[in-house]
Scaffold this active site. Structure first.
Site, mmCIF file in Angstrom:
data_model
loop_
_atom_site.group_PDB
_atom_site.id
_atom_site.type_symbol
_atom_site.label_atom_id
_atom_site.label_comp_id
_atom_site.label_asym_id
_atom_site.label_seq_id
_atom_site.Cartn_x
_atom_site.Cartn_y
_atom_site.Cartn_z
ATOM 1 N N TYR A 1 0.824 -1.210 0.000
ATOM 2 C CA TYR A 1 0.000 0.000 0.000
ATOM 3 C C TYR A 1 0.859 1.262 0.000
ATOM 4 C CZ TYR A 1 -4.673 -1.963 0.888
ATOM 5 O OH TYR A 1 -5.887 -2.596 0.780
ATOM 6 N N LYS B 1 3.405 -15.338 1.820
ATOM 7 C CA LYS B 1 3.593 -16.033 0.540
ATOM 8 C C LYS B 1 5.097 -16.281 0.413
ATOM 9 C CE LYS B 1 1.981 -17.684 -3.364
ATOM 10 N NZ LYS B 1 1.078 -18.851 -3.446
ATOM 11 N N ASP C 1 -2.818 -18.149 -0.080
ATOM 12 C CA ASP C 1 -3.832 -18.834 -0.897
ATOM 13 C C ASP C 1 -4.494 -19.949 -0.094
ATOM 14 O OD1 ASP C 1 -1.354 -20.109 -0.933
ATOM 15 O OD2 ASP C 1 -1.482 -20.762 -3.020
ATOM 16 N N ASP D 1 -6.234 -7.142 3.998
ATOM 17 C CA ASP D 1 -7.375 -6.479 3.356
ATOM 18 C C ASP D 1 -8.277 -7.520 2.723
ATOM 19 O OD1 ASP D 1 -8.910 -4.301 2.267
ATOM 20 O OD2 ASP D 1 -7.995 -4.777 0.331
ATOM 21 N N ASP E 1 -12.088 -9.228 4.396
ATOM 22 C CA ASP E 1 -13.394 -9.216 3.711
ATOM 23 C C ASP E 1 -13.958 -10.626 3.630
ATOM 24 O OD1 ASP E 1 -13.282 -6.441 3.173
ATOM 25 O OD2 ASP E 1 -14.177 -6.743 1.191
HETATM 26 C C1 IPM Z 1 -10.328 -1.312 4.147
HETATM 27 C C2 IPM Z 1 -10.589 -0.649 2.819
HETATM 28 C C3 IPM Z 1 -9.424 0.277 2.511
HETATM 29 C C4 IPM Z 1 -8.192 -0.584 2.391
HETATM 30 C C5 IPM Z 1 -9.605 1.157 1.263
HETATM 31 C C6 IPM Z 1 -10.883 1.946 1.322
HETATM 32 C C7 IPM Z 1 -8.434 2.060 1.077
HETATM 33 O O1 IPM Z 1 -10.797 -1.597 1.829
HETATM 34 O O2 IPM Z 1 -10.255 -0.597 5.159
HETATM 35 O O3 IPM Z 1 -10.203 -2.532 4.185
HETATM 36 O O4 IPM Z 1 -7.909 -1.142 1.331
HETATM 37 O O5 IPM Z 1 -7.461 -0.679 3.381
HETATM 38 MN MN MN Z 2 -10.786 -3.653 2.550
#
Ligand code: IPM
Ligand code: MN
Length: 359
Positions: A142, A193, A225, A249, A253
């Site tokens: 990032y 990884k 993975d 990240d 999710d």
């Molecule tokens: C998160 C979001 C952020 C990230 C974006 C909005 C920059 O997806 O907080 O997970 O990728 O960190």
């Molecule tokens: Mn995210």
């Protein structure tokens, strides 16, 4: 009486609606548990682009730095999608993380028994899941340099980012994960990884080195993975997952969907000193913004994390969490979680039920 300064970053989309509910509930628990909260609203993301022409004005960052904790709702809207990267709402969030040195992102994922049927996975796969993603938040791909886009002589364009970690960056996030594992079930899985990436081999070496100081923590390593697969195959195997910025990240999710709704999950971003940032994992949901349809529960649970971790007001935190469990057990749901036999509520009505549950 203890008193705290809270910077509120309502941001975009559903942000203002869910912030309003969090504020009402926070005011109520502050009264009940005898402390004072002073709220200061500041713009961030698209809201700040409208008012200041940039997603993180210096005044917002300064206000955050001067506060005891920061509560952020959500940022981003489709209308900014075509702006240059530096001017987009997301860049404001990244600059805030960097500006407050919030290197440790904690994303707990626990199955709420009342919502077990909301998941797309079978109840027997997800029941009892209680894990914590510890994501490095201010390094890795990032932020790594060099990055950018260059025009090549052969007429092609090349885009590139760099995944970098220094040993001290790995050490400080690994320490957070080991300490938290020790407070939980003592099981830590570090994700990397290392079969392909040099940066991951360094990561693994540093984590292994630290393990010597934590003989009581059961450490394992998993390739990213495989971790993605194991999360849906047998999620109960995980207690604490330690990840780099990008892997965390993605995996957080995925882990979020074990619960069936990303609308349920809070997070905390912490530095070594200074205020922490507390925010729901979900985004600004532009499709339902301004319609009183949002699920405010992740925001309320983020406020609870702020009370516990940021302000050390454990009893008030627990009261908020109990209110969330109580409304769910009573069958109240926002649209995202709606199920047969439940009562569908608007965002504001959910706020009212939460207030009632607190009383
Ligand atoms: C998160 C979001 C952020 C990230 C974006 C909005 C920059 O997806 O907080 O997970 O990728 O960190
Ligand atoms: Mn995210």
């Amino acid at each position: 009486m203890a008193s705290y300064r809270i910077t509120l970053l309502a941001g975009d989309g559903i942000g203002p609606e869910i912030t309003a509910i969090a504020v009402k509930l926070l005011e109520r628990v502050a009264q009940q548990f005898n402390f004072q909260l002073d709220f200061d609203h500041q713009p961030v993301g698209g809201d700040a682009i409208e008012k200041f022409g940039e997603p993180l004005p210096a005044s917002t960052l300064a206000a955050c730095k001067a506060s005891d904790a920061v509560l952020l709702a959500a940022i981003g809207a489709p209308k900014y999608d075509n702006l240059p990267r530096q001017q987009r709402p997301e860049s404001g969030l990244l600059a805030l993380r960097a500006g407050l040195d919030l290197f440790a992102n904690l994303r707990p994922v626990a199955i709420v028994p009342a919502l077990i049927d909301a998941s797309s996975l079978r109840p027997e796969v997800i029941s009892g899941v209680d894990l914590l993603v510890v994501r490095e938040l201010t390094g890795g791909i990032y932020f790594g340099q060099p990055k950018g886009r260059v025009q090549l002589e052969n007429g092609e364009e090349r885009g590139f980012n760099t995944m970098t970690y220094s040993s001290s960056e790995v050490d400080r996030i690994a320490k957070v994960a080991f300490d938290l594992a020790r407070q939980r079930r003592g099981v830590l899985c570090s994700v990397d990884k290392a079969n392909v990436l040099d940066v991951s081999q360094l990561w693994r070496d540093r984590v292994n080195e630290m393990a010597g100081a934590y003989p009581d923590v059961n450490l394992s390593h998993m390739y990213v993975d495989n971790a993605a697969m194991q999360l849906v195959r047998q999620p109960r195997q995980f207690d604490v997952l330690l990840t780099s910025n990008l892997f965390g990240d993605i995996l957080s999710d995925e882990a979020a969907m074990l619960t069936g709704s990303i609308g349920m999950l809070p997070s905390a971003s912490l530095g070594s000193s200074g205020p922490g940032l507390f925010e729901p994992v979900h985004g600004s949901a532009p499709d339902i913004a301004g319609q009183d349809l949002a699920n405010p529960l992740a925001m309320v649970l983020s406020a609870a994390m702020m009370l516990r971790i940021g302000l050390k007001q454990d009893a008030a935190a627990l009261a908020l969490e109990n209110a969330v469990s109580a409304v769910l057990e009573q069958g109240f749901r926002t649209g995202d979680l709606m199920a047969d036999g439940c009562t569908k509520l608007a965002c504001s009505a959910m706020g009212e039920e939460l207030l009632r549950a607190l009383a």
